[in-house]
Design a protein around this motif. Sequence first.
Motif, PDB file in Angstrom:
ATOM      1  N   ARG A 176      -3.168  -5.896   8.243  1.00 53.88           N
ATOM      2  CA  ARG A 176      -3.489  -4.463   8.223  1.00 53.88           C
ATOM      3  C   ARG A 176      -4.982  -4.238   8.427  1.00 53.88           C
ATOM      4  O   ARG A 176      -5.398  -3.177   8.882  1.00 53.88           O
ATOM      5  CB  ARG A 176      -3.048  -3.867   6.892  1.00 53.88           C
ATOM      6  CG  ARG A 176      -2.310  -2.556   7.074  1.00 53.88           C
ATOM      7  CD  ARG A 176      -1.832  -2.021   5.767  1.00 53.88           C
ATOM      8  NE  ARG A 176      -0.763  -2.813   5.190  1.00 53.88           N
ATOM      9  CZ  ARG A 176      -0.476  -2.825   3.887  1.00 53.88           C
ATOM     10  NH1 ARG A 176      -1.194  -2.142   3.031  1.00 53.88           N
ATOM     11  NH2 ARG A 176       0.520  -3.550   3.440  1.00 53.88           N
ATOM     12  N   ALA A 177      -5.782  -5.233   8.050  1.00 54.64           N
ATOM     13  CA  ALA A 177      -7.228  -5.057   8.140  1.00 54.64           C
ATOM     14  C   ALA A 177      -7.748  -5.222   9.563  1.00 54.64           C
ATOM     15  O   ALA A 177      -8.907  -4.932   9.842  1.00 54.64           O
ATOM     16  CB  ALA A 177      -7.931  -6.048   7.207  1.00 54.64           C
ATOM     17  N   ILE A 178      -6.899  -5.706  10.486  1.00 60.32           N
ATOM     18  CA  ILE A 178      -7.353  -5.892  11.868  1.00 60.32           C
ATOM     19  C   ILE A 178      -7.471  -4.531  12.532  1.00 60.32           C
ATOM     20  O   ILE A 178      -6.560  -3.718  12.440  1.00 60.32           O
ATOM     21  CB  ILE A 178      -6.349  -6.767  12.642  1.00 60.32           C
ATOM     22  CG1 ILE A 178      -6.247  -8.134  11.989  1.00 60.32           C
ATOM     23  CG2 ILE A 178      -6.748  -6.898  14.099  1.00 60.32           C
ATOM     24  CD1 ILE A 178      -5.156  -8.989  12.563  1.00 60.32           C
ATOM     25  N   PRO A 179      -8.600  -4.270  13.215  1.00 58.67           N
ATOM     26  CA  PRO A 179      -8.759  -2.971  13.865  1.00 58.67           C
ATOM     27  C   PRO A 179      -7.639  -2.725  14.880  1.00 58.67           C
ATOM     28  O   PRO A 179      -7.221  -3.651  15.581  1.00 58.67           O
ATOM     29  CB  PRO A 179     -10.103  -3.081  14.581  1.00 58.67           C
ATOM     30  CG  PRO A 179     -10.777  -4.267  14.012  1.00 58.67           C
ATOM     31  CD  PRO A 179      -9.748  -5.137  13.403  1.00 58.67           C
ATOM     32  N   ILE A 180      -7.167  -1.506  14.952  1.00 61.41           N
ATOM     33  CA  ILE A 180      -6.049  -1.157  15.813  1.00 61.41           C
ATOM     34  C   ILE A 180      -6.385  -1.412  17.284  1.00 61.41           C
ATOM     35  O   ILE A 180      -5.504  -1.685  18.092  1.00 61.41           O
ATOM     36  CB  ILE A 180      -5.636   0.309  15.574  1.00 61.41           C
ATOM     37  CG1 ILE A 180      -4.336   0.667  16.321  1.00 61.41           C
ATOM     38  CG2 ILE A 180      -6.711   1.269  16.007  1.00 61.41           C
ATOM     39  CD1 ILE A 180      -3.210   0.955  15.385  1.00 61.41           C
TER      40      ILE A 180
END
Lengths: 310, 307
Positions: A176-180
């Motif tokens: 979830r912490a990975i940038p979109i």
Amino acid sequence: MNTMSTNIQSGIDYASISRKNRSWDIIFASLGIVVLFIAISTLLALFLDLAIRGAPQWTNPDFYTSFPSRKPLEAGILSAWVGTIMVMLVTAIVAVPLGVAAGLYMEEYADKNWFTDVIEINVSNLAGVPSIVYGLLALGLFVQTFGMGETVLVAGLVLALMILPIVIVSTRESIRAIPIELREAAYGLGANQWQTMAMYMLPAAKPGIITGAIVGLSRAIGETAPIITIGALSYIAFLPPSPIGGDFPFISFEWLNSGFTVMPIQMFGWVSRPQADFQITAAAAGAVLIVMTLAMNGLAIYIRYRARKS
Amino acid sequence: MRPESSGVQVSAHFLRKRETVNQIAKYVLMAAAAISVLVTVGIVYVLVSEAVVFFEEVSVWEFISGTSWTPLFAVPTFGILPLLSGTIVVSGIALGVSIPLGLTLAVYLSEYAPDKVRETVKPILELLEGVPTVVYGYFALFLVTPLLQIVFPDLPGFNMLAPGLVMGIMILPYTTSLSEDAMRAVPNSIREGAYALGYSRFHTAVKVVIPAAISGITAAFILAMSRAVGETMVVAIAAGQMANFTFNPMEGAATITAFIVQVSMGDVSHGSVAYMSIFAAGLVLFLLTLTFNLIGFFLRKRYRQAY
């Protein structure tokens, strides 16, 4: 200017209120530091207590190369640390792939439906199930129903199930912490869901996943209750057969079905002995155990710190 | 992506294969997620099926209302209340320590501490959480109890006070980080509104941030309660193994978890009523923690949706 005159008119001494508030701020900030100090000094006291009391034992090289003994000061942790490594091996092999896969499913593939809700509530509940209940599961299912006995395999499995929620949650959080943008760029280049995940998301989430796995394993290494429940003994004067060596193909799986003991069980066994000298041995085992878990936690913190920096 | 000779065309075969891989991956991963559900099913199945056999021997009424728990005696009694009282006293002390300290620390970290301090402190708290519970047990029995005996000379070697206090510190990282998460989830605009009205940090924290984060903070306490109720080694080592129907923390008493350890350590024959009693006790423990965990889950979900 205008407000000033209102202040004077209303007769409220704002300066003194502000001073009072400021002193509350200082009191509270110091309270926070005091609590912090309590926590840190507990950690230190605990560690120093074990290290000092156990010094006659843990400074002695024989302690690491001898089996437990009836004589407190000749007892060693050989079978315990070997057992711990073997059990952790099973735990890691089972829990990490399973937990990462489940975490990936929940973040990437799961549709918004009742099945996803069930899994979500389930994982959150499993994280809070007391470890000893996992022990009862292993006793009732693996030991009694499947007749697997008190083996390295059963211990590794039960600890794997226990840390599964930790691995799942940390996998989800690091994905979830990975940038979109990363995901969108991959899709933009024509990658499909699986390619995006395997080639872009997983590598980007790797530090977080490794951190979670290490934290989970450090929890498992110190866990005692579920292993007691399956009936592990603290007096084990032999080593499980070696996984490597012997005849062709030089790899054997006999060690999985061997009896064993692990560090926390060994320590608990010594703590419960009445002779005062066993306290020394227990303290030394505790010191070694705490160094093991702190080292693993430290490693996890370091990996996360480095990943955040880069 | 595998460009064909033309440079832009991708063969239909490749696309089909790629989609198959994707579908297989989806179902393999789904199976892994489903295994986590099977773990819960397995726990419920084992506990319930053994407890059913237990309740054929022992009446449910005796179990929930009896004040004597002696499964290993010649004349066994199976009243769970003494184990519950032990569990309640020890976790009550632990929460009494952990909630005020954890809330103070959480407010400090979320409202006062500079980023640098917070980033140093959180890993230290994690280390505290990583200490094996058997070590905390040793600490409670051989260091905290003797220290308490200086203040209370009548304190027996096994008592509920020392393990309760130690457990309070043990779950401190947990209470702190969960309540800090809840407070940090409160948007800064709300805080800034309070500052603009002239509130100090302290008043902002107490009158604005804590009320706004209250469902998350409550969740933190409930989850900490669940942790305390299920904690095993500290009590098994330092609180004694005699079931004792008392609410006096100066006495020793077994908890549900300590009893399960005691039976597992002994040579109770599999299939005996005493053996099955650990599954009945485990079922009570599981239901207690399940209730806490579910309440905590939905409270946390609520604050996450609120902001």
